[in-house]
Design an enzyme around this catalytic site. Structure first.
Site, PDB file in Angstrom:
ATOM      1  N   TYR A 119       4.268  -3.004  17.735  1.00  0.00           N
ATOM      2  CA  TYR A 119       4.748  -3.826  16.813  1.00  0.00           C
ATOM      3  C   TYR A 119       5.008  -5.083  17.368  1.00  0.00           C
ATOM      4  CZ  TYR A 119       8.471  -5.169  13.503  1.00  0.00           C
ATOM      5  OH  TYR A 119       9.084  -5.915  12.338  1.00  0.00           O
ATOM      6  N   ASP A 150      -3.914  -2.418   0.516  1.00  0.00           N
ATOM      7  CA  ASP A 150      -3.659  -2.632   1.504  1.00  0.00           C
ATOM      8  C   ASP A 150      -4.194  -3.868   2.210  1.00  0.00           C
ATOM      9  OD1 ASP A 150      -4.004  -2.747   4.500  1.00  0.00           O
ATOM     10  OD2 ASP A 150      -5.241  -0.635   4.532  1.00  0.00           O
ATOM     11  N   LYS A 158       3.280  -8.575  16.025  1.00  0.00           N
ATOM     12  CA  LYS A 158       3.948  -9.780  15.464  1.00  0.00           C
ATOM     13  C   LYS A 158       3.873 -10.968  16.436  1.00  0.00           C
ATOM     14  CE  LYS A 158       6.076  -7.991  11.885  1.00  0.00           C
ATOM     15  NZ  LYS A 158       5.843  -8.220  10.394  1.00  0.00           N
ATOM     16  N   GLY A 187      -5.610 -16.673   5.195  1.00  0.00           N
ATOM     17  CA  GLY A 187      -6.820 -16.902   4.372  1.00  0.00           C
ATOM     18  C   GLY A 187      -6.567 -17.065   2.757  1.00  0.00           C
ATOM     19  N   ASN A 230       0.941  -1.131   0.084  1.00  0.00           N
ATOM     20  CA  ASN A 230      -0.096  -0.010   0.004  1.00  0.00           C
ATOM     21  C   ASN A 230       0.845   1.160   0.050  1.00  0.00           C
ATOM     22  OD1 ASN A 230       0.858   0.058   2.667  1.00  0.00           O
ATOM     23  ND2 ASN A 230      -1.043   0.478   3.724  1.00  0.00           N
ATOM     24  N   LYS A 287      -2.968  -3.020  12.862  1.00  0.00           N
ATOM     25  CA  LYS A 287      -3.632  -3.819  11.913  1.00  0.00           C
ATOM     26  C   LYS A 287      -3.140  -4.765  10.828  1.00  0.00           C
ATOM     27  CE  LYS A 287      -7.271  -1.072  10.351  1.00  0.00           C
ATOM     28  NZ  LYS A 287      -7.774  -0.017   9.594  1.00  0.00           N
ATOM     29  N   THR A 327      18.643  -6.295  10.333  1.00  0.00           N
ATOM     30  CA  THR A 327      19.169  -6.334   8.949  1.00  0.00           C
ATOM     31  C   THR A 327      19.475  -5.082   8.441  1.00  0.00           C
ATOM     32  OG1 THR A 327      17.754  -8.423   8.819  1.00  0.00           O
ATOM     33  CG2 THR A 327      18.695  -7.377   6.762  1.00  0.00           C
ATOM     34  N   ARG A 372      16.493   4.184  11.634  1.00  0.00           N
ATOM     35  CA  ARG A 372      17.055   3.346  12.559  1.00  0.00           C
ATOM     36  C   ARG A 372      18.645   3.657  12.447  1.00  0.00           C
ATOM     37  NH1 ARG A 372      13.856  -2.165  10.454  1.00  0.00           N
ATOM     38  NH2 ARG A 372      13.774  -0.984   8.459  1.00  0.00           N
TER      39      ARG A 372
END
Ligand code: UDP
Length: 307
Positions: A145, A56, A149, A102, A32, A91, A175, A186
């Site tokens: 986050y 999305d 996860k 699914g 998205n 989300k 990474t 980061r």
């Protein structure tokens, strides 16, 4: 194989697309573009084996034709991104994982989840083996986050157990490499950008917290091996060379030839004090270990940022 990559225009998604196209597979990238970028997949546009769908994945996912694998990589992934987009992060980890599972079930495809070392939170065990349950603050700024996860892993295991689906879960440790965004916040892109501009290098806290940095090509090789394995439970992929953030900052300053000074700034809330993968499982079961040295990987990344 015909492979769907959610987050296919992101840092890791686009490297996966390159990798599987080079192996003559067909790749559909879905994104998205919240944190992904079309320029990451620009050079794939003319490849007849490649297609891009802007979508999305928290909404119902429709893909025509057969799929052999669904690689679910859609998510903001840097602390700055997920604190800027907390609700989309929750989300995509929850609803997006459900939709992608699914779809994989419907297509009888293998499902591979991009999970994270953040499921270990601020770990009380170092290095972290897959058997460690973690130390996560559910209501802190990183919780959006980490918990998304963790939910995604739980959902993936439920589809494996209840629907007998073939699933893979890669717990990705820090990474770095070309295509990280300059402004994703980061440590590696910040330090390189600051060093190249001759601006102060911002080290948070005293810089004594540790991270273990894996070059992107090593990670992608590990993910490929995991996909082709029969391991339906989480596997750590990362580089076990553990350094302090201050050491990483100094190394980047040296490799860029920069004269930037180091500025110490406040440590973000719940910033993990240590992080290092135990890669015994990947080594034994996948025959994988990282091959790119930090100096090599950082030099390639610095080249990318210079351009
Ligand atoms: N960090 C830093 N300066 C920066 C950005 C990050 O000192 O400009 C620190 C951050 O506090 C953390 C480590 O570097 O301890 C790695 O942060 P990053 O955002 O790369 O990823 P994390 O491992 O925290 O998800």
């Amino acid at each position: 194989m015909r492979i769907l990559i959610t987050g296919g225009a992101g840092f890791l998604g686009s490297h996966l697309a390159d990798h599987f196209l080079a192996q003559k597979h067909e790749v559909i990238a879905m994104d998205n573009l919240l944190t992904g970028r079309l320029e990451n997949i620009e050079k794939l546009k003319g490849n007849p084996q490649f297609s891009f769908i802007r979508h999305d994945v928290t909404q119902y996912i429709e893909v025509d034709g057969a799929l052999d694998a669904v690689l679910h990589f859609a998510s903001p992934a840097s602390p700055v991104d997920y604190s800027q987009f907390p609700i989309p992060t929750l989300k995509v980890g929850a609803l997006g994982t459900h939709k992608a599972l699914g779809l994989a079930k419907d297509k009888k495809a293998v499902f591979l989840l991009a999970s994270t070392s953040e499921v270990y939170g601020d770990p009380e065990v170092n290095p972290q083996p897959e058997s460690y349950w973690g130390n996560v603050n559910p209501i802190g700024p990183r919780g959006v986050y980490d918990e998304a996860k963790r939910f995604a892993e739980a959902m993936t295991m439920a589809y494996h157990r209840y629907h007998n689906m073939q699933v893979r879960i890669v717990r990705i440790f820090n990474t770095y490499g070309p295509r990280m965004r300059k402004n994703d916040g980061r440590a590696v892109p910040n330090f390189i950008t600051q060093a190249l501009a001759g601006e102060p290098i911002t080290v948070y806290g005293k810089g004594g917290q540790t991270r273990s940095l894996c070059f992107v090509s090593d990670l992608i090789r590990g993910i490929d091996k995991l996909l082709h394995s029969d391991i339906n439970s989480p596997v750590n992929i990362g580089n076990p060379q553990e350094l302090t953030i201050l050491e990483i900052a100094e190394m980047i300053r040296k490799l860029t030839g920069s004269k930037s000074r180091i500025d110490f700034r406040p440590l973000p809330v719940d910033d993990p004090r240590v992080r290092r993968p135990d890669i015994g499982l990947a080594q034994d079961k996948l025959g994988w270990h990282p091959e790119v040295s930090l100096e090599d990987g950082l030099s390639q990344t610095i080249e990318y940022f210079r351009k």
